[in-house]
Structure formats: structure tokens, C-alpha cells
Design a protein around this motif. Sequence first.
Motif, PDB file in Angstrom:
ATOM      1  N   SER A 177       9.876  57.217  33.206  1.00  0.00           N
ATOM      2  CA  SER A 177      10.937  57.621  34.125  1.00  0.00           C
ATOM      3  C   SER A 177      12.338  57.560  33.544  1.00  0.00           C
ATOM      4  O   SER A 177      13.284  57.970  34.206  1.00  0.00           O
ATOM      5  CB  SER A 177      10.886  56.773  35.394  1.00  0.00           C
ATOM      6  OG  SER A 177       9.836  57.234  36.198  1.00  0.00           O
ATOM      7  N   GLN A 206      11.410  58.899  42.579  1.00  0.00           N
ATOM      8  CA  GLN A 206      11.549  60.348  42.396  1.00  0.00           C
ATOM      9  C   GLN A 206      11.960  61.017  43.702  1.00  0.00           C
ATOM     10  O   GLN A 206      12.767  61.940  43.713  1.00  0.00           O
ATOM     11  CB  GLN A 206      10.238  60.959  41.885  1.00  0.00           C
ATOM     12  CG  GLN A 206       9.929  60.671  40.426  1.00  0.00           C
ATOM     13  CD  GLN A 206       9.500  59.234  40.177  1.00  0.00           C
ATOM     14  OE1 GLN A 206       8.993  58.572  41.078  1.00  0.00           O
ATOM     15  NE2 GLN A 206       9.678  58.742  38.961  1.00  0.00           N
ATOM     16  N   PHE A 218      14.201  60.700  33.853  1.00  0.00           N
ATOM     17  CA  PHE A 218      14.873  61.131  35.084  1.00  0.00           C
ATOM     18  C   PHE A 218      16.372  60.891  35.059  1.00  0.00           C
ATOM     19  O   PHE A 218      17.068  61.272  35.987  1.00  0.00           O
ATOM     20  CB  PHE A 218      14.264  60.419  36.300  1.00  0.00           C
ATOM     21  CG  PHE A 218      12.927  60.968  36.682  1.00  0.00           C
ATOM     22  CD1 PHE A 218      12.815  62.241  37.207  1.00  0.00           C
ATOM     23  CD2 PHE A 218      11.775  60.217  36.511  1.00  0.00           C
ATOM     24  CE1 PHE A 218      11.584  62.762  37.557  1.00  0.00           C
ATOM     25  CE2 PHE A 218      10.545  60.728  36.856  1.00  0.00           C
ATOM     26  CZ  PHE A 218      10.438  62.002  37.376  1.00  0.00           C
ATOM     27  N   ILE A 227      13.495  68.145  37.974  1.00  0.00           N
ATOM     28  CA  ILE A 227      12.757  66.948  38.376  1.00  0.00           C
ATOM     29  C   ILE A 227      11.256  67.219  38.256  1.00  0.00           C
ATOM     30  O   ILE A 227      10.476  66.351  37.875  1.00  0.00           O
ATOM     31  CB  ILE A 227      13.165  66.524  39.816  1.00  0.00           C
ATOM     32  CG1 ILE A 227      13.010  65.020  39.999  1.00  0.00           C
ATOM     33  CG2 ILE A 227      12.373  67.238  40.867  1.00  0.00           C
ATOM     34  CD1 ILE A 227      13.691  64.513  41.265  1.00  0.00           C
TER      35      ILE A 227
END
Lengths: 500, 66
Positions: free
Chosen positions: A77, B38, A80, A288
Motif C-alpha cells: 500500500s 483504500q 497508494f 487507485i
Amino acid sequence: MQQGNLTALSITIFIILTVVLIGFLAGRDKATRSSVEEWSVGGRRFGGLLVWFLVGADLYTAYTFLGLTSTAYTAGSLAFFAIPYSVLAYFISYFFLPKLWKVANEHKLTTLADYARERFDSKLLSSLIAIVGVLMLIPYICLQLSGIQDTLQVAGTGFINVKVVVITSFLLVALYTFFSGIKGPTYTAIIKDVLVWAIMLFMVVSLPIMHFGGWNPMVDKIVTEAPHLLTIPESGPKGVTWFITAAFVSSLALFMWAHAATGVFTAKSADAIRKNALFLPLYNIVLILVVFLGFIAFLVLPDETDPRFALLALIQTSYGGIGQGLAYSTIALASLIPCSIMAIGASNLFANNIYRDLINPKVNGAKLTMITRGMVFVVIGLALLFGLVFPQALVSLQLLGVSGMVQIFPAIVISLFWRNQSREATIIGLLVGLVVTFTVYSTGTSLGIYEGFWGLMANFATVVVLNPIFVKKAKHSSNAVKNYLFDQSSKEEQLVRKGA
Amino acid sequence: MKKLLLIVLISAPFIAQLVVLPFVNRIDPIIFGLPFLQFWLFLWIVLTPFCTLGIYHLQKSEGSLD
């Protein structure tokens, strides 16, 4: 390397050639290369939608897709960080880009260094900014180069000599950029953006179904088999603190890049820029999802896969010739078109702010236009040379690109709002920021914080501490840009208050 | 009142996407098929333009948009 797929390769080459052709057609009107302003910022006539495509095409490059998926593949992650980074970059841009655009429009400026020169009456500052800009941009162009090289390698192994094709395609891009200026990448950007959206969404929908039976089963599988991918590491050299500082510094840096500024200056009005600031965050919806493709690659591909090829290998194992071809050409275009805009940005900096400001101030308009255009070949040539011959030397510059670029933020953005910011403090601050960034990077003492953050803090602190020493001169000196930014508006305000 | 709203709209995207990250750095609950971190980032891709739009209208109504 595994043998490529002939159908996929043919589609890729066909699409690249079509786009190059459109790039040339975009410039068939001679006016597109009549002046630096026409060639590099399209005479400032682009409306909101065109700027959206251009800036989108500019910033979402092959490296974005390949780099993000490979980061997701190896570091989960952390990838991100690109999301808050670019969302905030557009948000922040709302507050300063319209103003910057208006100054640039009023005074016929085409680069950020032009603005700094006029704002501070300093050719030293403008050429410093130009040197930083060119130095950081060439490695970035090289990244695009390695993007298309990797793509063609996967698509064409066994059929073509990859290096020859890469060199040819870049020379073609240089040629159409020389010929059509910003019009070339703008029209081709539309094709690229549409392909990017279509292909990335197609992959995001189809890949989970093919490999896991759907999106939710895929997420369940990541949660049970690789939960470490789904959160940011709490500690370690790159943890949450790194994530936050990297996202913040990168968001300040985004519009300091020469290619981003070029895109912005094409706008026909400050309102077109405001609209862009409003709508550009939506571009990240696709981003994303792309990160998830890296997670899919982690679950699907064999362990020994080179992370650099994560996305390409995933495409190769999942699709037939046509699917592969469309996906490869999307990545190839995402490499070539930003490259064209970057070359325009770098050439512009070199010709206007290194050649004219530093070497030959008396150069006339026609000659400067020719030099600006000709520099495209030098910039792309250098990128090819470094990329193919000394790829290792570039790694540091690439890693430091954002951290280096952000150091011009006080000179470009703060100076729009702070009348008494002095030239001397700004120049010293910029240099201190660069030195601190490079020192922190090379000694490895970042303490889990993004290198550029240390540099920027040192930069800000220097400007604030030194400014009182030089402020007297700054207070009394005036020039056209300063008048435009500060005095004119205060006069207008006074008029409004008086009810005139 | 308007000033307060403006401050909230300006600071919200920064707080949500930078400051609170350590607290949203988690997998559960999974919302709309996205693990929480997310989902949170996705949410702010959509919400940030609304903040910008709000600021735009506030500035317009004050006439401070030049």
C-alpha cells in the motif's frame, strides 16, 4: 525473455504510427511554429476540456502505470501515496495556478523561470530554476523511455530489435514535437487518455474475474493471503510518516515540473484552470484501481517475476493477442506523449532561461523560436543517451526529482502572495534546500521522512530568517510583475471600497 | 460564518488525506469491496472536488474571485 505475440506487436506498432501521424497533422498549419508562445503554449487558446486532457496526459505516464504496479507488487500500500499526492496537488493548484496563469498571460511568459526572472528581476534565479528544471526532467524522460522499452521487449521479443524500435519511435516523437509544438501532444493526448481509461477499466474489471471469479473474491483472497499489502507499514524506513511527507511534498512539487507548467499555460483563461483543479482529482479513480493490478500480479505471477515487469507480465499471461496489443499500445502512448510535452518544457527552459537569460540576451524572436524547437532533439537525444548508455547514473536523479523540483516552490508560489519576499533570500533558500535534500539522501539520514521534506523545511526556514536582512531593498523596489500582483489589485480594492 | 466554512473546506482535504492516515490505516471494515484504507482514499478523490467547488462558490459570492 519469453517470445512476444505477433498480433499484439502489430497492433502496438500500428497504433504508435497512427498517433505519430496525427502528431504531424496537428501541426500542418504553419502558425503553430511561428513563435515560442504559439509553439510551446499553443497561443494560450485551449479551453477547460483540452487542458484537462493535456494535463492528464502529461502527468499519468507509462511510469505511473508500470511504476505504481511494481511498487504495489513489492511494497504493497505504499503505492497508494500517489492518490493523496495527486488529489492534493490539484486542490493546492486551485489557490495559486489561476494567479500564476494571469501573470504569465499578462507578461507573455512561457516558463516558470520566466516568471521568477520578472518577479525578482533576477536572471541568476531564472537560470538556476531552469537548470534545476532541465536536470530533473531529463531523467524523467528517461523513465518514459525505459517504460516503452520494457513494453516493446515484452511485446516484441523474437521479432524486432527493441533498441532500434525505441530509438526510432523517440526520434519520430522529437520530429513531430519540433514540427507541431504543443498541438502535437494535445491532440494525441485525447487518444491516449481515452485509451488509458478504457483499457485500465477493462483490465480492472476483467482481471479479477479471470483470476479470482470477481472483485470481492479477489479482495477476500488478498485479505487472507497477503494482508500486509493492504495497509501502510507502521514502522521501517518507509512507513506512515514517509507516506504522509512524500504525498505532501510531491503535491507541492507537481506543478513545479516544466511539463506540468507548460500544460497549464496553454489555458485560455484563469477559469479554465479553476475547472481543471476541480475535475482533475477524478482522474485518480483510475489510478487507485491500477494499484490493485499490482496486487493481482502479486497473487498470480510466479515469485521470480521481476517487479519492474509486474504489469506487463500480468497482461502477457492474461490476454490474447488483441487484448495484449491494446494494453501495450496504451502503455507505449503513455510513454511517448508525455515525453513530447516534457521535451517542450525542457527545451523552453533551456532556450529562454539558460540560453537567452544567461548567454545571449539579444537574441531575436525568430532565432529564439528556432533554438527552442531545435532543443527538442538535444533533450530527447540526451535522454536516449543516458537511458540506453548509463542507466545506472540516472537512478539517484530519478529518485530525487520530486525532492529537487519542490525547492522552487517558494520562488514560484510563495512569491505570488508575499510582496516583500526578497530575491537574495529566495536564491539562498533554493540552494540550501537543494544541498540539504542531496545531503540527507546521500548520507541516508532521512529518519523515515521524505528527503524533499527536509530540504523544503530548510528552504522555508532560510527564506524566513534571511528575508529581514534584504527586505529593505525588496520593499522599495518595484517592477511590472510586482505592480500587477500587488499594487494594481490593492488600487482596485480601494476603488471598490470608495464605491467608485 | 462564511470564513469558518472556508477554513473547514480548505483544511478538510489535508486533514483527511494526510493527518488522519495513521488512524484509517486498516483493512476492516471492507466497504463497497474496498478495504478501509483504500475506501477512505477513494472517498476523498470524490469529496475533494466538492470542497473545491464549495470554496469556488464562497469566493464568487464574496466577489473575491478575480
